[in-house]
Scaffold this active site. Structure first.
Site, PDB file in Angstrom:
ATOM      1  N   SER A  38       0.827  -1.206   0.000  1.00 27.21           N
ATOM      2  CA  SER A  38       0.000   0.000   0.000  1.00 27.21           C
ATOM      3  C   SER A  38       0.865   1.261   0.000  1.00 27.21           C
ATOM      4  O   SER A  38       1.711   1.447  -0.863  1.00 27.21           O
ATOM      5  CB  SER A  38      -0.962  -0.050   1.189  1.00 27.21           C
ATOM      6  OG  SER A  38      -1.998   0.885   1.048  1.00 27.21           O
ATOM      7  N   ASP A 185      -5.839  -3.614  -2.383  1.00 25.18           N
ATOM      8  CA  ASP A 185      -4.798  -3.285  -1.408  1.00 25.18           C
ATOM      9  C   ASP A 185      -4.125  -4.536  -0.836  1.00 25.18           C
ATOM     10  O   ASP A 185      -4.787  -5.431  -0.306  1.00 25.18           O
ATOM     11  CB  ASP A 185      -5.447  -2.490  -0.269  1.00 25.18           C
ATOM     12  CG  ASP A 185      -4.444  -1.788   0.625  1.00 25.18           C
ATOM     13  OD1 ASP A 185      -3.395  -2.386   0.912  1.00 25.18           O
ATOM     14  OD2 ASP A 185      -4.726  -0.659   1.042  1.00 25.18           O
TER      15      ASP A 185
END
Length: 296
Positions: A38, A185
């Protein structure tokens, strides 16, 4: 001293990394291989592109977070349509502006695809919901999707890793099946991939340090779950933390810098300058404290 580094996710809390990198530079510590999830993947990609600490600080300071939010134009005139996009496109923001910004930043250093980075020097973690797999890019691209890493854009990989569920629409990746994979993610399955450079049969090439942005500085008791929303929040939090917490608890913590980032929402794109500076100071102080006791 040269080291390898792993950076956790954390959304806008990643401003703390500016303070971390400043302190590393003061102690003459430089990175070789890097990995991240991320927001940690964003920082790792800049390091892999050989941006200096000063350049990274300038990029981060100049970044207008609100410019990265890009809901479909229709929602500007018909606000309720955002729920339509959330339901059918699985997110509120397209994420195109984030990817375009990443592409521009990386291309300044002549980085387009993974062929432009020394092999093994950048690893990005994503979550493939369709296949139910944690995927490491570029390592798993050919095995999982039949895609050659040398043709895969680094900016796309980082954008996928930073695709916070529901806030950003997931990327769809073609592969070995007719149906494209829904990729989000990486923090959903491993928000702090300290395991990524493990070599159980070989001596490490150099010291490995991990930097983990954390909401808590000590162990807490069980969560109180009173309703479905509370259960969803606990479920999401457990998915993000359980795997990595188990790894950390069974490995040597002496190579992990824990940076407190309480009080900041991961997707708060209206973060104030005061809040940014508070995160940077936390990164600096935590790293300085760690390095005083670290022996490499």
């Amino acid at each position: 001293m040269n080291i390898d580094g792993v950076f956790s996710g954390g959304g806008v809390k990643a401003f703390a990394y500016v303070g971390v990198l400043e302190t590393f530079k003061e102690h003459h510590i430089e990175f070789e291989r890097v990995a991240g999830t991320s927001a940690g993947a964003i920082i790792a990609s800049m390091i892999a592109a050989r941006y200096s600490m000063e350049e990274i600080k300038e990029l981060v300071n100049e970044l207008d977070l609100s410019s990265l939010a890009d809901p479909p134009l229709l929602t500007k005139f018909l606000p309720l349509t955002k729920w339509f996009f959330l339901y059918f496109q699985l997110g509120i923001n397209k994420g195109d502006k984030l990817e375009a910004w990443l592409m521009e930043v990386l291309e300044r250093k002549h980085i387009k695809t993974f062929s432009d980075i020394k092999e093994g020097y950048l690893k990005v973690v994503v979550s493939d919901l369709s296949l139910g797999k944690l995927v490491v890019i570029p390592d798993d691209l050919e095995r999982v999707y039949g895609i050659k890493p040398e043709y895969f854009p680094v900016s796309k990989a980082v954008r996928m890793s930073a695709g916070f569920p529901y806030f950003f629409m997931p990327k769809r990746v073609p592969g070995r099946y007719k149906q494209k994979s829904i990729v989000v993610d990486g923090g959903l399955l491993s928000n702090f991939p300290m395991w990524i450079f493990d070599q159980p049969t070989n001596k490490p090439l150099r010291p490995l340090l991990g930097v983990k942005l954390t909401e808590i500085t000590q162990e807490i008791g069980p969560r109180k779950i009173d309703n479905a929303i509370g259960m969803f929040q606990a479920l999401f939090s457990t998915m993000k933390q359980a795997h990595d917490s188990r790894y950390i608890s069974t490995s040597d913590k002496k190579n992990i810098i824990f940076v407190p980032v309480e009080g900041t929402a991961a997707m708060n794109f209206s973060l104030t300058e005061e809040a940014r500076q508070k995160l940077i100071i936390s990164g600096r102080n935590s790293t300085e404290k760690f390095l005083k006791k670290w022996h490499g």
